[in-house]
Write a protein that holds these residues in place. Structure first.
Motif, PDB file in Angstrom:
ATOM      1  N   ASP A 156     -10.077   3.453  10.611  1.00  0.00           N
ATOM      2  CA  ASP A 156      -9.595   4.599   9.857  1.00  0.00           C
ATOM      3  C   ASP A 156      -9.530   4.195   8.390  1.00  0.00           C
ATOM      4  OD1 ASP A 156      -8.216   6.683   8.674  1.00  0.00           O
ATOM      5  OD2 ASP A 156      -6.548   6.650  10.093  1.00  0.00           O
ATOM      6  N   THR A 157     -10.440   4.719   7.592  1.00  0.00           N
ATOM      7  CA  THR A 157     -10.498   4.316   6.187  1.00  0.00           C
ATOM      8  C   THR A 157      -9.202   4.655   5.449  1.00  0.00           C
ATOM      9  OG1 THR A 157     -11.650   6.379   5.639  1.00  0.00           O
ATOM     10  CG2 THR A 157     -13.011   4.419   6.009  1.00  0.00           C
ATOM     11  N   ALA A 158      -8.491   5.686   5.897  1.00  0.00           N
ATOM     12  CA  ALA A 158      -7.236   6.053   5.249  1.00  0.00           C
ATOM     13  C   ALA A 158      -6.150   5.006   5.502  1.00  0.00           C
ATOM     14  CB  ALA A 158      -6.770   7.425   5.739  1.00  0.00           C
ATOM     15  N   ARG A 159      -6.262   4.245   6.601  1.00  0.00           N
ATOM     16  CA  ARG A 159      -5.261   3.227   6.952  1.00  0.00           C
ATOM     17  C   ARG A 159      -5.750   1.804   6.714  1.00  0.00           C
ATOM     18  NH1 ARG A 159      -1.738   3.805  12.143  1.00  0.00           N
ATOM     19  NH2 ARG A 159      -1.491   1.717  11.403  1.00  0.00           N
ATOM     20  N   LEU A 160      -6.972   1.661   6.274  1.00  0.00           N
ATOM     21  CA  LEU A 160      -7.581   0.333   6.177  1.00  0.00           C
ATOM     22  C   LEU A 160      -6.776  -0.611   5.293  1.00  0.00           C
ATOM     23  CD1 LEU A 160      -9.901  -1.198   7.376  1.00  0.00           C
ATOM     24  CD2 LEU A 160     -11.345  -0.392   5.515  1.00  0.00           C
ATOM     25  N   GLU A 161      -6.367  -0.162   4.130  1.00  0.00           N
ATOM     26  CA  GLU A 161      -5.584  -1.028   3.243  1.00  0.00           C
ATOM     27  C   GLU A 161      -4.279  -1.451   3.924  1.00  0.00           C
ATOM     28  OE1 GLU A 161      -3.241  -1.038  -1.049  1.00  0.00           O
ATOM     29  OE2 GLU A 161      -4.475   0.693  -0.534  1.00  0.00           O
ATOM     30  N   GLN A 162      -3.600  -0.505   4.538  1.00  0.00           N
ATOM     31  CA  GLN A 162      -2.337  -0.792   5.225  1.00  0.00           C
ATOM     32  C   GLN A 162      -2.555  -1.758   6.390  1.00  0.00           C
ATOM     33  OE1 GLN A 162      -0.525   2.764   6.801  1.00  0.00           O
ATOM     34  NE2 GLN A 162       1.049   1.630   7.893  1.00  0.00           N
ATOM     35  N   ASP A 163      -3.590  -1.531   7.181  1.00  0.00           N
ATOM     36  CA  ASP A 163      -3.871  -2.415   8.315  1.00  0.00           C
ATOM     37  C   ASP A 163      -4.186  -3.832   7.852  1.00  0.00           C
ATOM     38  OD1 ASP A 163      -3.458  -0.461  10.244  1.00  0.00           O
ATOM     39  OD2 ASP A 163      -5.592   0.057  10.401  1.00  0.00           O
ATOM     40  N   LEU A 164      -5.005  -3.952   6.828  1.00  0.00           N
ATOM     41  CA  LEU A 164      -5.375  -5.280   6.333  1.00  0.00           C
ATOM     42  C   LEU A 164      -4.180  -5.977   5.684  1.00  0.00           C
ATOM     43  CD1 LEU A 164      -8.948  -4.483   5.020  1.00  0.00           C
ATOM     44  CD2 LEU A 164      -8.334  -5.849   7.026  1.00  0.00           C
ATOM     45  N   HIS A 165      -3.310  -5.213   5.051  1.00  0.00           N
ATOM     46  CA  HIS A 165      -2.088  -5.792   4.487  1.00  0.00           C
ATOM     47  C   HIS A 165      -1.216  -6.363   5.606  1.00  0.00           C
ATOM     48  CE1 HIS A 165       1.302  -6.325   1.755  1.00  0.00           C
ATOM     49  NE2 HIS A 165       2.049  -5.786   2.703  1.00  0.00           N
ATOM     50  N   PHE A 166      -1.051  -5.596   6.669  1.00  0.00           N
ATOM     51  CA  PHE A 166      -0.275  -6.064   7.820  1.00  0.00           C
ATOM     52  C   PHE A 166      -0.893  -7.328   8.410  1.00  0.00           C
ATOM     53  CE2 PHE A 166      -0.099  -6.266  12.445  1.00  0.00           C
ATOM     54  CZ  PHE A 166       1.255  -6.507  12.620  1.00  0.00           C
ATOM     55  N   LEU A 167      -2.205  -7.297   8.626  1.00  0.00           N
ATOM     56  CA  LEU A 167      -2.883  -8.462   9.210  1.00  0.00           C
ATOM     57  C   LEU A 167      -2.752  -9.679   8.305  1.00  0.00           C
ATOM     58  CD1 LEU A 167      -6.117  -6.768  10.597  1.00  0.00           C
ATOM     59  CD2 LEU A 167      -4.158  -7.606  11.924  1.00  0.00           C
ATOM     60  N   LYS A 168      -2.888  -9.474   7.005  1.00  0.00           N
ATOM     61  CA  LYS A 168      -2.772 -10.580   6.043  1.00  0.00           C
ATOM     62  C   LYS A 168      -1.397 -11.226   6.127  1.00  0.00           C
ATOM     63  CE  LYS A 168      -1.413  -9.725   1.995  1.00  0.00           C
ATOM     64  NZ  LYS A 168      -1.233  -9.142   0.664  1.00  0.00           N
ATOM     65  N   GLY A 169      -0.365 -10.418   6.053  1.00  0.00           N
ATOM     66  CA  GLY A 169       0.990 -10.949   6.059  1.00  0.00           C
ATOM     67  C   GLY A 169       1.354 -11.618   7.366  1.00  0.00           C
ATOM     68  N   SER A 170       1.003 -10.974   8.459  1.00  0.00           N
ATOM     69  CA  SER A 170       1.308 -11.540   9.773  1.00  0.00           C
ATOM     70  C   SER A 170       0.603 -12.869   9.970  1.00  0.00           C
ATOM     71  CB  SER A 170       0.886 -10.571  10.877  1.00  0.00           C
ATOM     72  OG  SER A 170       1.636  -9.396  10.821  1.00  0.00           O
ATOM     73  N   SER A 171      -0.658 -12.893   9.630  1.00  0.00           N
ATOM     74  CA  SER A 171      -1.444 -14.108   9.869  1.00  0.00           C
ATOM     75  C   SER A 171      -1.027 -15.244   8.948  1.00  0.00           C
ATOM     76  CB  SER A 171      -2.935 -13.817   9.729  1.00  0.00           C
ATOM     77  OG  SER A 171      -3.236 -13.347   8.438  1.00  0.00           O
ATOM     78  N   LEU A 172      -0.623 -14.927   7.749  1.00  0.00           N
ATOM     79  CA  LEU A 172      -0.174 -15.959   6.819  1.00  0.00           C
ATOM     80  C   LEU A 172       1.099 -16.618   7.333  1.00  0.00           C
ATOM     81  CD1 LEU A 172      -1.133 -17.160   4.181  1.00  0.00           C
ATOM     82  CD2 LEU A 172       0.285 -15.512   2.976  1.00  0.00           C
ATOM     83  N   ASN A 173       1.981 -15.824   7.933  1.00  0.00           N
ATOM     84  CA  ASN A 173       3.214 -16.371   8.495  1.00  0.00           C
ATOM     85  C   ASN A 173       2.948 -17.376   9.606  1.00  0.00           C
ATOM     86  OD1 ASN A 173       5.090 -15.056   6.878  1.00  0.00           O
ATOM     87  ND2 ASN A 173       5.063 -13.242   8.164  1.00  0.00           N
TER      88      ASN A 173
END
Length: 106
Positions: free
Chosen positions: A42-59
């Motif tokens: 979903d291109t409308a949620r892509l930024e939000q999804d990638l932000h979530f994945l980035k933060g979760s994975s960094l932790n």
């Protein structure tokens, strides 16, 4: 690929007993987002999804995967969502997940 120092820090922070619960929750949540992105991005949620994945994975120390998610998040934010290589992100996650499970849960 994996920042093992971060993994050790997290294990120390939450304790050895709760570490596996934290890992299970992380993997469950990230797997869910990855599967949704694979099935129907979903291109409308892509930024939000990638932000979530980035933060979760960094932790959890998934450094390479987190970097790809960050680059994708920035691209989505600046209107360049078509430049995001989702298959590379999926591949980085699969490889990171496998390496993590092999070593961290042994």
């Amino acid at each position: 690929m994996i920042d093992w120092n971060r993994v050790d820090e997290l294990r120390d922070e939450v304790g050895a007993e709760d570490f596996h619960e934290v890992v299970d929750l992380f993997l469950e949540e990230v797997d869910e987002v990855i599967e949704r992105l694979k099935a129907q991005p979903d291109t409308a949620r892509l930024e939000q999804d990638l932000h979530f994945l980035k933060g979760s994975s960094l932790n959890l120390g998934f450094a390479s995967f987190s970097s790809l998610c960050q680059a994708g998040e920035i691209a989505a934010r600046t209107g360049r969502g078509d430049e995001i290589d989702l298959p590379a992100i999926f591949d980085a996650y699969a490889k990171s997940r496998s390496a993590f499970i092999e070593k961290a849960t042994a």
